[in-house]
Write an enzyme that holds these catalytic residues in place. Structure first.
Site, mmCIF file in Angstrom:
data_model
loop_
_atom_site.group_PDB
_atom_site.id
_atom_site.type_symbol
_atom_site.label_atom_id
_atom_site.label_comp_id
_atom_site.label_asym_id
_atom_site.label_seq_id
_atom_site.Cartn_x
_atom_site.Cartn_y
_atom_site.Cartn_z
ATOM 1 N N HIS A 54 -1.879 25.163 17.427
ATOM 2 C CA HIS A 54 -0.552 24.871 17.982
ATOM 3 C C HIS A 54 -0.309 23.375 17.866
ATOM 4 O O HIS A 54 -0.717 22.590 18.717
ATOM 5 C CB HIS A 54 -0.484 25.326 19.443
ATOM 6 C CG HIS A 54 0.885 25.216 20.045
ATOM 7 N ND1 HIS A 54 1.251 25.912 21.172
ATOM 8 C CD2 HIS A 54 1.979 24.501 19.687
ATOM 9 C CE1 HIS A 54 2.505 25.623 21.481
ATOM 10 N NE2 HIS A 54 2.959 24.757 20.590
ATOM 11 N N HIS A 56 2.814 20.682 16.150
ATOM 12 C CA HIS A 56 4.111 20.600 15.481
ATOM 13 C C HIS A 56 4.168 19.503 14.422
ATOM 14 O O HIS A 56 4.968 19.599 13.479
ATOM 15 C CB HIS A 56 5.213 20.362 16.508
ATOM 16 C CG HIS A 56 5.350 21.465 17.500
ATOM 17 N ND1 HIS A 56 5.957 22.659 17.202
ATOM 18 C CD2 HIS A 56 4.926 21.573 18.786
ATOM 19 C CE1 HIS A 56 5.908 23.452 18.261
ATOM 20 N NE2 HIS A 56 5.283 22.821 19.237
ATOM 21 N N GLU A 124 6.684 29.241 16.925
ATOM 22 C CA GLU A 124 6.929 29.129 18.364
ATOM 23 C C GLU A 124 8.428 29.240 18.590
ATOM 24 O O GLU A 124 9.187 28.328 18.292
ATOM 25 C CB GLU A 124 6.394 27.813 18.927
ATOM 26 C CG GLU A 124 6.511 27.763 20.446
ATOM 27 C CD GLU A 124 6.021 26.461 21.053
ATOM 28 O OE1 GLU A 124 5.744 26.448 22.273
ATOM 29 O OE2 GLU A 124 5.918 25.450 20.341
ATOM 30 N N GLY A 244 -4.990 15.991 29.719
ATOM 31 C CA GLY A 244 -5.061 15.463 31.070
ATOM 32 C C GLY A 244 -3.716 15.069 31.636
ATOM 33 O O GLY A 244 -3.641 14.596 32.778
ATOM 34 N N ASP A 269 -0.645 20.699 20.721
ATOM 35 C CA ASP A 269 0.812 20.784 20.870
ATOM 36 C C ASP A 269 1.438 19.439 20.510
ATOM 37 O O ASP A 269 2.386 18.976 21.154
ATOM 38 C CB ASP A 269 1.200 21.223 22.283
ATOM 39 C CG ASP A 269 2.657 21.689 22.381
ATOM 40 O OD1 ASP A 269 3.312 21.827 21.330
ATOM 41 O OD2 ASP A 269 3.142 21.891 23.502
ATOM 42 N N GLY A 307 5.773 17.987 24.169
ATOM 43 C CA GLY A 307 4.596 17.970 23.312
ATOM 44 C C GLY A 307 3.661 16.836 23.694
ATOM 45 O O GLY A 307 3.839 16.154 24.707
#
Length: 383
Positions: A54, A56, A124, A244, A269, A307
């Protein structure tokens, strides 16, 4: 080629061993010093190459851009963080934007490019719940459609391997069932589904949950929601962004305590701002994104996180050193677990005979010394 080391990750533990590599594959795994080795990595940690299913974009490129040079540059640079294979991931967009993006990934994959391997495409959206869209552009969100998905799969030349959708927007779970039948993994995300709806989606073929905690119904002891389903359904894969920021280290620990060694998946992401300096102008799905000094990306003028800029080797450090996740659990989350989730675990995710020679060499501080993609050095420095 023969490489060896005193800390080679085999079967969930470090062992003294050597790897015989031929034609991009691990031909044999042998005891240390069985044959003369071209390279001895000593006490550096040698792990399977990382997978990111995942992501982009990075370095100024977004998958939705549909530009081949940006994609090729990204492919070449992913080994800097130890990533040897990945799924370029689209963001919800108008049909013409998605078609261009899918065609671009398919064309670059067919041509081939040195660096990380494109394993397929992660679609997605656009089949998401507007109320839980996060940074996804609302105007392009539509209800799930098998016929439209068939069009997307056709222009991608069959490369869509993983789909994120909101199960409550998939009437009768029609698309979920179609994808399952045709070998495409379905992940639930950007969803307002209840716990019960999530369980029904799994019963109809969904195998994963997209960036757990983010873009979904939260946990309450009387309404467990999507997060409760992620915890309760132990053989359901779950992605989590391990920077985090998207989730507190304590929440990361809770997640991996629930999922165990085999079903938690680390993802970045990441968006195009990854690897770029703070203060620049970036976008995600046509929306302006601002990057602060700490590397946190947000939709311009809002608090919505858009993201991440996470590198997977840094995610491994955060999981182990900050979230206190056991090392073997953390390693599985970015190697064999994502491989198993998308059905390529017979050649990716392990250091074992017959597997692709994808490996990353790490210092104890988790910095990347070298990455091998299918046996070829892809990121090195003078030692």
């Amino acid at each position: 080629m023969v490489i060896q080391g005193r800390r080679i990750w085999l079967a969930g533990q470090f062992m003294e061993a050597q790897l015989v590599i031929r034609d991009g594959k691990i031909e044999s795994v042998l005891p240390y010093n069985t044959h003369p080795a071209e390279k001895d990595w000593g006490n550096k940690r040698v792990l399977p190459g990382f997978l990111d299913i995942h992501t982009h974009g990075a370095y100024g490129f977004d998958t939705n851009d549909g530009e081949p040079e940006g994609l090729r540059n990204w492919i070449k640079r992913l080994p800097e963080e130890g990533v040897t294979a990945f799924l370029p991931t689209t963001v919800t967009g108008e049909k013409e934007v998605l078609v261009k993006a899918l065609k671009n990934v398919a064309a670059v994959a067919e041509e081939g490019c040195a660096g990380a391997e494109i394993l397929g495409i992660h679609l997605e959206g656009p089949y998401l719940a507007s109320a839980y869209r996060g940074a996804q552009p609302e105007g392009a969100i539509v209800k799930a459609s098998v016929e439209e998905f068939k069009e997307y799969q056709s222009v991608s030349k069959g490369m869509i391997r993983y789909v994120t959708l909101a199960p409550e927007c998939d009437e009768g779970f029609a698309l979920t069932k179609y994808c399952t039948k045709t070998g495409v993994a379905v992940s639930m995300g950007h969803s307002g589904a209840s716990y019960e709806q999530a369980v029904m989606a799994v019963a109809n073929g969904a195998v994963s949950m997209t960036h757990v905690y983010n873009g979904m119904t939260g946990y309450h002891h009387r309404k467990p929601g999507m997060v409760g389903a992620a915890f309760r359904l132990r053989d359901l894969y779950g992605e989590v962004i391990c920077d985090g920021i998207h989730s507190h280290p304590a929440a990361l620990n809770n997640f991996f305590q629930a999922k165990g060694r085999n079903y938690g998946i680390m993802v970045s992401d990441s968006l195009e701002a990854k690897g770029c300096p703070p203060g620049g102008s970036y976008s995600l799905g046509g929306q302006q994104v601002e990057l602060d000094a700490q590397g946190t990306a947000r939709i311009a003028g809002a608090e919505t996180i858009a993201g991440s800029t996470l590198k997977i080797n840094e995610g491994l450090r955060i999981l182990v050193e900050e979230a206190m996740v056991p090392f073997d659990v953390a390693v599985n989350s970015c190697t064999v677990n994502p491989a198993r989730c998308i059905g390529i675990d017979r050649r990716k995710g392990k250091l074992a005979a017959g597997y692709d020679a994808d490996l990353v060499v790490l210092e104890d501080d988790y910095s990347v010394v070298e990455t091998y993609c299918r046996g070829e050095k892809s990121r090195g420095r003078d030692l």
